[in-house]
Design an enzyme around this catalytic site. Structure first.
Site, short mmCIF file in Angstrom:
data_model
loop_
_atom_site.label_atom_id
_atom_site.label_comp_id
_atom_site.label_asym_id
_atom_site.label_seq_id
_atom_site.Cartn_x
_atom_site.Cartn_y
_atom_site.Cartn_z
N TRP A 153 35.43 18.12 6.87
CA TRP A 153 35.84 19.63 6.51
C TRP A 153 35.24 20.60 6.75
O TRP A 153 33.79 20.93 6.13
CB TRP A 153 36.38 19.31 4.92
CG TRP A 153 37.18 20.70 4.21
CD1 TRP A 153 38.02 20.46 4.40
CD2 TRP A 153 36.01 21.43 3.09
NE1 TRP A 153 38.40 22.28 4.26
CE2 TRP A 153 37.41 22.05 3.09
CE3 TRP A 153 35.34 21.29 1.94
CZ2 TRP A 153 37.70 22.98 2.46
CZ3 TRP A 153 34.85 22.35 1.20
CH2 TRP A 153 36.37 23.40 1.13
N ASP B 179 34.23 10.43 5.73
CA ASP B 179 35.12 11.20 5.11
C ASP B 179 36.14 12.37 5.68
O ASP B 179 35.28 13.67 6.69
CB ASP B 179 34.79 11.92 3.66
CG ASP B 179 35.97 12.13 2.92
OD1 ASP B 179 37.32 10.90 2.62
OD2 ASP B 179 36.70 12.94 2.78
N TYR C 62 42.21 18.57 8.01
CA TYR C 62 40.90 19.25 8.83
C TYR C 62 41.26 19.43 10.23
O TYR C 62 41.38 18.57 11.03
CB TYR C 62 40.22 17.89 8.29
CG TYR C 62 39.55 17.68 7.22
CD1 TYR C 62 40.19 18.32 6.16
CD2 TYR C 62 38.83 17.02 7.02
CE1 TYR C 62 39.89 18.52 4.68
CE2 TYR C 62 38.53 17.10 5.38
CZ TYR C 62 38.79 17.06 4.46
OH TYR C 62 39.00 16.56 3.62
N SER D 170 42.67 12.58 -4.47
CA SER D 170 42.53 13.24 -4.28
C SER D 170 42.47 14.69 -5.12
O SER D 170 44.45 14.90 -5.41
CB SER D 170 42.00 13.94 -3.09
OG SER D 170 41.12 15.33 -3.24
N SER E 203 31.84 19.32 -2.48
CA SER E 203 31.35 20.63 -2.59
C SER E 203 30.21 20.03 -3.42
O SER E 203 30.23 21.06 -4.36
CB SER E 203 31.88 21.65 -3.01
OG SER E 203 31.50 22.89 -3.04
N PRO E 204 29.22 18.69 -3.22
CA PRO E 204 29.01 18.54 -4.36
C PRO E 204 27.30 20.26 -4.41
O PRO E 204 26.48 19.81 -5.96
CB PRO E 204 27.61 17.57 -4.22
CG PRO E 204 27.61 17.62 -2.67
CD PRO E 204 29.54 18.13 -2.74
N LEU E 205 26.80 20.96 -3.29
CA LEU E 205 26.31 21.87 -3.33
C LEU E 205 26.91 23.42 -3.30
O LEU E 205 26.19 23.85 -2.93
CB LEU E 205 25.70 21.58 -2.28
CG LEU E 205 24.60 20.62 -1.36
CD1 LEU E 205 24.10 20.93 -0.53
CD2 LEU E 205 23.45 20.72 -3.11
N ARG F 261 28.00 29.79 6.05
CA ARG F 261 28.86 29.15 5.68
C ARG F 261 30.01 30.52 5.46
O ARG F 261 31.05 31.09 5.34
CB ARG F 261 29.60 27.89 4.45
CG ARG F 261 30.72 27.86 4.68
CD ARG F 261 30.78 26.33 3.54
NE ARG F 261 30.79 25.36 4.83
CZ ARG F 261 30.29 24.14 4.70
NH1 ARG F 261 31.26 24.16 3.03
NH2 ARG F 261 30.91 23.28 5.69
#
Length: 337
Positions: A22, A50, A55, A153, A207-209, A229
């Site tokens: 993504w 994934d 996307y 999701s 988005s674990p970070l 980003r």
């Protein structure tokens, strides 16, 4: 190398660091660089990938398929999703109707260049389609061998319970949910995670970070780094904006001494925090350059001591979002136009 975890109450294993495309493939990153990054992921032991039809409006699936071409299919775990408007964006080019799900899986298989996907996911909950119709369509796709497992999701605890019951009645497994989750965004912990544990559903978290904020590279009171980003007007800047406040960035800087003491980077510490949750099967990571993954994969297998986990929680407690009501706002009440 990367460790593996079971996905839900199944015998299917995925790499706990999973590569997601993504906001990168066919968007932020040129195709040659994207393909090189996927090959780097494979070299580092990441075998789970994934993507989603939405996307880059289907183009990201094409790039991922090209990058994985020639790899032994049985050695890969490929996930994709269906729901958001794609293609010409007509009245049936969105949602979770039987028509759109079948059009979606056929389009995804064609773009990815495979005969089946390992995990097919409902990218959001569709309030305009009867849930029975959606789950029946997924069950038929599984029986036809076009997908092996079914996931969702950003579903609420109640939606997971209803979907799981229907899937069980039809003899298929709902094995995963893909929510946002990080040490800064913890809204699934109160309801979604306990319900998922009860039902045998794992989380594959995105988005674990926190869109890169939990790497520690964004500093309070300072301009965002060039090329980050936060400078990407194609979508990255919008998704990261809520975390770019001075109070959040100052709190994240408190993780640096904790990470140093643990012998980790802030990014590795933050990923290890996510993977510390036993209901998390995989953390989705992206990369714009192959070398970024060298640091990322070192979070796999890291075990955080209780005092380290407590120190992270204490540092971020004033700014972490925990209200479970946020889980009820992720799926549009009507299909997006």
């Amino acid at each position: 190398m990367v460790n593996y975890r079971y996905l839900g109450n199944s015998g299917f294993k995925v790499s706990e660091i999973t590569y997601g495309n993504w906001l990168t493939h066919a968007s932020q990153v040129e195709n040659d660089a994207a393909i090189a990054t996927v090959h780097k992921a494979l070299d580092l032991g990441i075998t789970s990938f994934d993507t989603a039809d939405v996307y880059a409006n289907t183009a990201a699936e094409v790039v991922l398929g090209e990058a994985l071409k020639g790899q032994p299919r049985e050695q890969l775990e490929i996930f994709t999703k269906v729901y958001w408007p794609i293609g010409r964006k007509g009245p049936n080019d969105q949602g979770l109707s039987r028509k759109h799900i079948f059009d979606g899986i056929h389009g995804s298989l064609r773009r990815l260049g495979v005969d089946y996907v390992d995990l097919y996911q409902a990218h959001r909950y569709d309030y305009e389609t009867p849930l029975e119709e959606t789950i029946q369509a997924f069950a038929d796709i599984v029986r036809q061998g076009k997908a092996l497992y079914i996931g969702v999701s950003e579903w609420t605890a109640e939606q997971l319970r209803a979907g799981h019951a229907l899937a069980k009645d039809l003899g298929i497994q709902l094995v995963s949910n893909q929510p946002q989750y990080s040490a800064l965004w913890r809204v699934i912990e109160d309801k979604v995670v306990p319900t998922s544990k009860e039902l045998g559903i794992s989380q594959i978290v995105w988005s674990p970070l926190a869109q890169g904020v939990l790497t520690g590279k964004y500093l309070p009171g300072q301009p965002v780094p060039a090329g980050s980003r936060a400078t990407d007007e194609a979508g990255g800047a919008r998704t990261i904006a809520r975390f770019l406040t001075d109070d959040v960035l100052a709190a994240v800087q408190k993780l640096k001494p904790i990470a140093d003491e643990a012998g980790l980077t802030v990014a590795q510490l933050s990923l290890a925090w996510v993977l510390h949750n036993p209901n998390v099967a995989a953390a989705l990571v992206g990369a714009s350059r192959p070398e970024q993954l060298d640091d990322t994969v070192k979070a796999s297998g890291v075990v955080l001591d209780a005092d380290v986990k407590a120190a992270i929680d204490e540092a971020l407690a004033p700014v972490a979002i925990t209200d479970p009501e946020h889980t009820y706002t992720t799926s549009p009440q009507t299909r997006p136009a």
